[in-house]
Scaffold this motif. Structure first.
Motif, PDB file in Angstrom:
ATOM      1  N   LYS A  29      53.427   3.864  78.730  1.00  0.00           N
ATOM      2  CA  LYS A  29      54.324   3.293  78.159  1.00  0.00           C
ATOM      3  C   LYS A  29      55.537   3.084  77.707  1.00  0.00           C
ATOM      4  O   LYS A  29      56.258   4.309  77.842  1.00  0.00           O
ATOM      5  N   SER A  31      59.276   2.243  76.499  1.00  0.00           N
ATOM      6  CA  SER A  31      59.848   1.455  75.231  1.00  0.00           C
ATOM      7  C   SER A  31      61.426   1.552  75.788  1.00  0.00           C
ATOM      8  O   SER A  31      61.535   2.213  76.564  1.00  0.00           O
ATOM      9  N   ASN A 708      59.491  -5.508  73.213  1.00  0.00           N
ATOM     10  CA  ASN A 708      58.434  -4.653  73.467  1.00  0.00           C
ATOM     11  C   ASN A 708      57.215  -5.540  73.967  1.00  0.00           C
ATOM     12  O   ASN A 708      56.666  -5.002  74.763  1.00  0.00           O
ATOM     13  N   ASN A 712      55.250  -4.049  76.376  1.00  0.00           N
ATOM     14  CA  ASN A 712      53.723  -3.637  76.513  1.00  0.00           C
ATOM     15  C   ASN A 712      52.640  -4.814  77.005  1.00  0.00           C
ATOM     16  O   ASN A 712      51.614  -4.333  77.507  1.00  0.00           O
TER      17      ASN A 712
END
Length: 880
Positions: A29, A31, A708, A712
């Motif tokens: 993941k 960020s 984002n 993602n």
């Protein structure tokens, strides 16, 4: 090597079986990272920028957000757009005491904000609007009520119920937290939105046309006629933004396109479009919307007219049929001189036509034109709207002082005050990277430019077999051939004489573009050495937007597998021929120049670790073509450790979709038909059997709200594509978004010239927390330079601030098509070129017409796929 085999290791590992492929939970993941310091390389420079410092003197103020809904007297919900501002202005005039005198910022649709609360959480108020609908219908030349009844009331009152309901609190201090980098939930954006709404409301009350955060005055001093019934109107962009130096107002000159105001007849001759446009009449000074044209001209178009006090047999009102021309003579004393023989405008409603002569109508000003401009219109707009830095600075300062934004009631209540001069900032100018050209000579760019005078190309391609074809252009092919050969040989390219010179039969000009291309190819295929062709040089009659270009490129690149270069030579000189040669040499596999650090395999961080560079872009249909498929293009570097050689992979996707959805495209048999598989395998083949363990991604065309999604959605697909090839480890990623569509400008503090190429700013006007910087790599020769805005979303590779800025700067000198530094990194530019070129392989206009004729269904029609490139050119830089 097969297309879908795994990416080989020194000790190969088998593909994962379908039931063990990594699921989403197995994927890392990502960020966004915070800023990692600032750079120090380069010489310092004093700059000014179009950010105006903002002070907040009442930081504890709280905005109260309210939802607004409108219901008409017919109990129908009414959309706020269009009528909302009129209703809210009337509401405030009528109910000021019930609102406790609170001024509000209204967004024009369904939301308003006040500083502090209203007396009640829910208010239901009745507003009466007096509009001139009845007066309009008194001019109904298609029939209707009697004139006697209409004359008793010149205005029609409409009643609305306005419901205001409390929704949320938005504290102003969240902006101050954001300025300190402590706004983790991005609540500062909500408060900034309120301030921007207040700016828009101020402009709306002045009668401006609003386009997002830009506004445009109805002032002919700001109009620029670009031809064909279209006018450019200059206005101003204004928005509040958080920066390291505090809150600022970013203000810039902006331009939008409108329909040329004035006589409808003149516009109709230029544009041949009228439906849904707003017009005003000279005899009544009233506004209407055009719904169509009459079937007959004014002097033949009859309509039933009920006579005033005209009583027929039995006392009934008398109705007579009259022409529109006669009506205006008898009723208004107007003799139609220019439009008696032309159709009337129909401005009626439903089945009740209302006819108006063209010559009495003019177009209302500030009606947006949203379709794509022609090449001539675009060139005219650019030429007429250029501003040198001193002029632009003066225009912005004058506008800020004239508009007095901080006197807006809502902003004043928050204690907002805005400085009236440009902000002073510090920048740095990076040194131009050294280039290597032929004979290992050094080439040092000056002011972002270099040339090949007395120089040769680094790795020239030997052009043995080529032909010239001419699609009815006025061009002496023998002269063009001789001059091109002479120029090429001076630049070190071995080139033989062309094998064929083919001129199109003039009678074929009446044929369709596809037919003309097929006939030309038939002649080429008769050539006995056809399969040995290196290049087809194609001469076109039109410089831009030729109907031949798309079918010709598709035929050569998809069907024949032969590199082609199109040219429309309005003049043949050394510069033109050199630019042509740079494109041709790149397409055929040659190298024009390399960065010196690239030439010596000493690019920092990249030199010892196999590193792949990606450029990603999505191209959408032109304005007004909402159902055109979007084109996603990704270019990937090859021949590591080089960073100047690329291959492209292009796919279609759903219209207006910004996220690329074909990076990983698994098939039923477990194979992958996505973009990344092509590029990963090509990197392996061209890089001596090395797989990339670092991937640097440059992404173009996404806004902050989509960052984002890049991490993602797109990055996740890249990881899946890598793992689908049997890889158990995941590369390190650095993801950088590049933006050109922003409004920050940089100016030299002590010079009227544009900022020098290599200017970088990574403090003061950058984001308080996020990792971004501005760079102006190009030399601004005309107008005011626009820097590129780069955002580093993640950096697992571990670049220093200087490292990432030097890489970006260097890649602006790696563009093989030109001898100047470009405004944005070459991989992004290449992706844009690849998408643009392959989009012309298919006539999407035809697909659009077909789909628009189909009845709408629950599922959207499938997106048409682009033809795949021929294997002979698939790995080439065909887009150069």
């Amino acid at each position: 090597m097969e297309e879908n085999r795994k990416l080989p290791h020194p000790a190969p590992t088998p593909n994962l079986p379908p039931n063990t492929k990594p699921e989403r939970a197995d994927l890392p993941k990502y960020s966004m990272i915070d800023r990692r310091g600032t750079g120090s390389a380069g010489r310092p420079i004093n700059l000014l920028t179009n950010h105006f410092k903002v002070s907040v003197n009442v930081p504890d103020a709280v905005f109260y957000q309210y939802s607004v809904s409108f219901t008409s007297e017919e109990r129908r919900d009414v959309e706020g757009k269009g009528i909302g501002r009129k209703l809210m202005d009337k509401l405030y005039q009528t109910y000021s005491s019930e609102l406790a005198g609170k001024k509000f910022a209204y967004d024009g649709e369904k939301t308003l904000y006040t500083v502090g609360p209203l007396p009640q959480n829910k208010l239901v108020l009745t507003v009466v609007l007096e509009d001139s609908f009845a007066k309009r219908e008194s001019e109904n030349l298609g029939g209707g009520e009697s004139s006697t009844k209409r004359s008793k009331r010149s205005f029609q009152s409409r009643t609305f119920k306005v419901e205001i309901s409390y929704a949320a609190k938005v504290p102003l201090k969240s902006i101050l937290l954001g300025l300190k980098g402590k706004d983790k939930d991005n609540s500062a954006q909500d408060a900034l939105r309120v301030l921007d709404i207040a700016l828009r409301q101020t402009a709306a009350k002045r009668g401006c046309l609003l386009v997002r955060q830009s506004f445009f005055h109805d002032d002919s001093r700001y109009f620029t006629d670009v031809g064909e019934g279209v006018t450019g109107v200059k206005g101003f962009h204004a928005s509040f933004c958080p920066t390291q130096g505090g809150l600022s107002l970013n203000m810039d000159v902006s331009t939008t396109m409108i329909l040329k105001p004035g006589a409808v007849i003149e516009f109709l001759l230029a544009k041949k479009m009228l439906k849904n446009l707003r017009i005003k009449t000279s005899h009544r000074h009233m506004e209407y919307k055009i719904v169509g044209l009459s079937e007959k001209p004014c002097n033949q178009q009859f309509f039933p007219l009920k006579l005033r006090n005209g009583k027929g047999p039995g006392g009934e009102e008398q109705t007579v049929d009259v022409t529109v021309s006669d009506y205006f003579v008898e009723r208004h004393g107007i003799v139609l001189t220019n439009s008696a023989d032309l159709p009337c405008l129909d401005v009626g409603k439903g089945n009740r036509p209302n006819y108006l002569p063209l010559e009495l109508c003019s177009l209302v000003s500030l009606q947006r034109y949203t379709k794509a401009l022609s090449s001539m219109q675009r060139a005219s707009l650019v030429e007429k709207s250029r501003q040198k830095p001193p002029e632009r600075m003066r225009t912005l300062v004058d506008a800020l002082r004239n508009y007095r934004y901080d006197e807006d009631p809502v902003l004043a209540e928050c204690g907002i005050s805005i400085e009236k001069q440009l902000t002073q900032i510090k920048g740095r100018v990076l040194e131009s990277p050294k280039l290597k050209v032929g004979n290992s000579d050094d080439c040092i760019p000056r002011n972002g430019r270099w040339n090949y005078n007395q120089r040769t190309l680094l790795q020239p391609f030997h052009i043995k077999c080529w032909v010239i074809v001419n699609f009815s252009a006025r061009c002496d092919m023998s002269h063009l051939s001789h001059e091109f050969i002479d120029c090429s040989r001076k630049k070190g390219v071995q080139i033989e004489r062309p094998k064929l010179l083919i001129k199109e039969d003039s009678q074929l000009q009446r044929e369709s573009p596809v037919r003309r291309v097929d006939r030309m190819v038939e002649q080429i295929e008769k050539f006995r050495d056809f399969h040995q062709l290196d290049l087809i040089l194609c001469v076109l009659a039109e410089r831009k937007n030729s109907d031949i270009y798309g079918p010709w490129k598709k035929k050569c690149l998809s069907d024949l597998g032969v590199a082609t270069q199109c040219i429309s030579p309005y003049k043949i000189n050394d510069q033109c021929l050199t630019n042509l040669l740079l494109k041709v040499n790149s397409k055929l596999g040659g190298i024009n120049s390399l960065l010196a650090i690239e030439y010596s395999s000493s690019v920092p961080i990249i030199k010892n670790t196999p590193t792949m560079i990606l450029g990603m872009d999505v191209s959408h249909g032109s304005p007004g073509q909402s159902d055109m498929p979007s084109i996603a293009a990704v270019v990937g570097s090859r021949h590591w450790p080089l960073i100047s050689r690329y291959r492209a992979s292009v796919r279609t996707q759903s219209p207006k979709m910004e996220m690329i959805d074909a990076l990983f495209k698994p098939l039923a048999d477990g194979k992958d038909d996505g973009i990344m598989q092509e590029l990963l395998l090509d990197f392996y083949r061209s890089s001596t059997g090395r797989k990339p363990t670092q991937i640097i991604i440059f992404r173009d065309g996404v806004s902050e709200s989509q960052f984002n999604q890049v991490l993602n959605i797109e990055l996740e697909q890249i990881v899946k594509a890598y793992q689908n090839l049997g890889e158990t480890s995941i590369p390190k990623f650095t993801v950088i978004v590049a933006q050109k569509n922003h409004h920050t400008k940089l100016f030299q503090a002590n010079s009227p010239e544009n900022v020098p190429p290599g200017t970088v700013v990574d403090s003061m006007i950058v984001h308080p927390r996020n990792y971004d910087f501005y760079m102006c790599a190009q030399a601004g020769m005309i107008g005011t330079s626009r820097p590129a805005h780069y955002h580093v979303l993640i950096d697992e590779i571990g670049f220093s601030a200087d490292g990432v800025q030097n890489l970006v700067h260097s890649l602006c000198y790696a563009y093989q098509r030109s001898t100047t530094a470009i405004s944005i990194v070459a991989p992004i530019y290449y992706a844009h070129l690849a998408a643009k070129q392959m989009s012309q392989f298919v006539k999407f206009e035809d697909l659009s017409e077909t789909s628009s004729q189909q009845e709408s269904t629950a599922s959207a029609p499938p997106v048409p796929e682009l033809p795949r490139l021929h294997k002979n050119v698939r790995s080439s830089m065909f887009f150069c």
